[in-house]
Write an enzyme that holds these catalytic residues in place. Structure first.
Site, short mmCIF file in Angstrom:
data_model
loop_
_atom_site.label_atom_id
_atom_site.label_comp_id
_atom_site.label_asym_id
_atom_site.label_seq_id
_atom_site.Cartn_x
_atom_site.Cartn_y
_atom_site.Cartn_z
N TYR A 142 29.63 66.93 24.45
CA TYR A 142 29.26 66.45 23.22
C TYR A 142 29.87 64.84 22.89
O TYR A 142 29.73 64.71 21.62
CB TYR A 142 31.20 67.00 22.63
N LYS A 193 28.59 77.50 34.56
CA LYS A 193 27.91 78.28 35.28
C LYS A 193 27.27 77.71 36.18
O LYS A 193 26.04 76.77 35.60
CB LYS A 193 26.68 78.41 32.92
N ASP A 226 29.57 83.45 30.80
CA ASP A 226 29.28 84.25 29.27
C ASP A 226 30.33 85.49 29.88
O ASP A 226 30.92 86.14 29.56
CB ASP A 226 28.07 84.70 29.58
N ASP A 250 35.46 75.71 23.67
CA ASP A 250 35.66 75.60 22.32
C ASP A 250 35.09 76.74 21.98
O ASP A 250 35.75 76.98 21.36
CB ASP A 250 34.40 74.86 21.95
#
Ligand code: NAD
Length: 370
Positions: A142, A193, A226, A250
């Site tokens: 972000y 990840k 995930d 988030d």
């Protein structure tokens, strides 16, 4: 007796209504001699814009910086949709986060047995759920540069966001998660990840090292983000504390939030770096919900997310764990006895207003503190 400086920023819409209920609880703690609270109150968001032409004044910021904790209600509403961008209500919250250096966002997801049927998942999956997501709040994709949309020679466009994390940023958020786990179930799951992202590889390495060097007594597991999303809806009770970057935090904290049923039930805390001399952290506590213009001024708002935010302040900023436990117990008792605001009531069930719900919690709190 311990004494604390507390700044209340009710903000706009239902922020003002739910903060009123927190004020009653703080006054009660003060009267009972649990601790002394020097309470200040100021404007933020649209209310500050109307009075001063900015979303938060320098004076209010100065008070916030000198406070042991800030309790924030909610900001925004259609009235301020057209104010200049830099003065929009959210700018007040963003300035608070930035100037207080709040890099760690803690969002508990607790499913009270009495509300398990309000979740979209089956009762046995969520009943008694008590997990906390620790999200890195000031770095990652972000904020990373370059962040742009450029037009290529052939007229196509290319958009770029940049995920960046440095070792110290990962170390400090990992420490928050491990410290928190020690006060709870002593387990941390770190989500990234690493299979497809270099920042995930570094995240994994740093969390592993901080764990080995400083927190070997805490149980650590690594999970791909995930897979973590799947596990949160399959078997969320396997977790205690989860730590992750800004983007995954988030998304996954919203999934965790919905396990509990209602927006009106969700508190949060944002913490800054520890002051080495005093051991204190800058901190802001707020409900996850917004200013709810659709019900503002009607006395219908559920104050439990705001009251839960006070509970987090008692625990993390004031070291008043017993009072925080008593407040949690009081909320659970009100719910167990059938107390519901409109947002969590079953169709046709009698609902309490904001003030009645606040009073019911205060009554149970008085009993629980004995
Ligand atoms: P919202 O959270 O205000 O409301 C969403 C829905 O949930 C509404 O139907 C509302 O009535 C209900 N709801 C929310 N909190 C509730 C409570 N405590 N009790 C009962 N019902 C509750 O989100 P929104 O409608 O998307 O946004 C409204 C305004 O709030 C906007 O101006 C938005 O920018 C702002 N907002 C502010 C914050 C913040 O201050 N941190 C966060 C989100 C949204």
């Amino acid at each position: 007796m311990a004494s604390f400086n507390l700044l209340l920023l009710p903000g706009d819409g239902i922020g003002v209504e739910v903060m009123g209920e927190v004020q009653k609880l703080v006054s009660f703690l003060d009267r009972q001699g649990v601790a002394k609270f020097a309470v200040e109150k100021d404007l933020v968001g649209g209310a500050a814009y109307d009075a001063h032409g900015v979303a938060i004044t320098d004076a209010a910021m100065k008070t916030a910086l000198a406070s042991d904790a800030v309790l924030f209600g909610a900001v925004g509403g259609p009235k301020w949709d057209k104010v200049p961008y830099q003065h929009r209500p959210e700018a007040g919250l963003l300035r608070l986060r930035k100037d207080l250096g709040l890099f760690a966002n803690l969002r508990p997801a607790i499913c009270y047995p009495a509300l398990a049927d309000a979740s979209s998942l089956k009762r046995e999956i969520v009943e008694g759920l008590d997990i906390v997501i620790v999200r890195e709040l000031t770095g990652g994709v972000y904020f990373g540069e370059p962040k742009e949309i450029v037009t290529l020679e052939n007229g196509d466009k290319r958009a770029v966001d940049t995920q960046i994390y440095t070792t110290p940023e990962i170390e400090r958020i990992a420490r928050v998660a491990f410290e928190l786990a020690r006060k709870r179930g002593n387990k941390v799951a770190s989500a990234e990840k690493r299979n497809v992202m270099r920042s995930g590889v570094l995240w994994n390495e740093v969390v592993t090292r901080v764990h080995k060097d400083e927190y070997p007594d805490v149980k650590l597991e690594h999970v791909l983000a995930d897979n973590c999303a799947m596990q949160l809806v399959r078997n969320p009770k396997q977790y205690d504390v989860l730590v992750m970057d800004n983007l995954f935090g988030d998304v996954l904290s919203d999934i965790a939030a919905m396990l509990t049923g209602s927006l009106g039930m969700l508190p949060s805390a944002s913490l800054g770096a520890e002051d080495k001399a005093t051991g204190k952290r800058k901190a802001l506590y707020e409900p996850v919900h917004g200013s709810a213009p659709d019900i503002a001024g009607k006395g219908l708002a559920n104050p439990l997310a705001m009251i839960g935010s006070l509970g987090m302040a008692l625990r993390y900023s004031f070291g008043l764990g017993d009072a925080a436990d008593a407040l949690d117990k009081a909320i659970a008792a009100v719910l167990a006895s059938g107390g519901r605001t409109k947002d969590i009531a079953a169709t046709g069930q009698n609902a309490l207003g904001t003030i009645e719900m606040g009073d019911a919690v205060l009554k149970e709190f008085q009993k629980a503190l004995g």
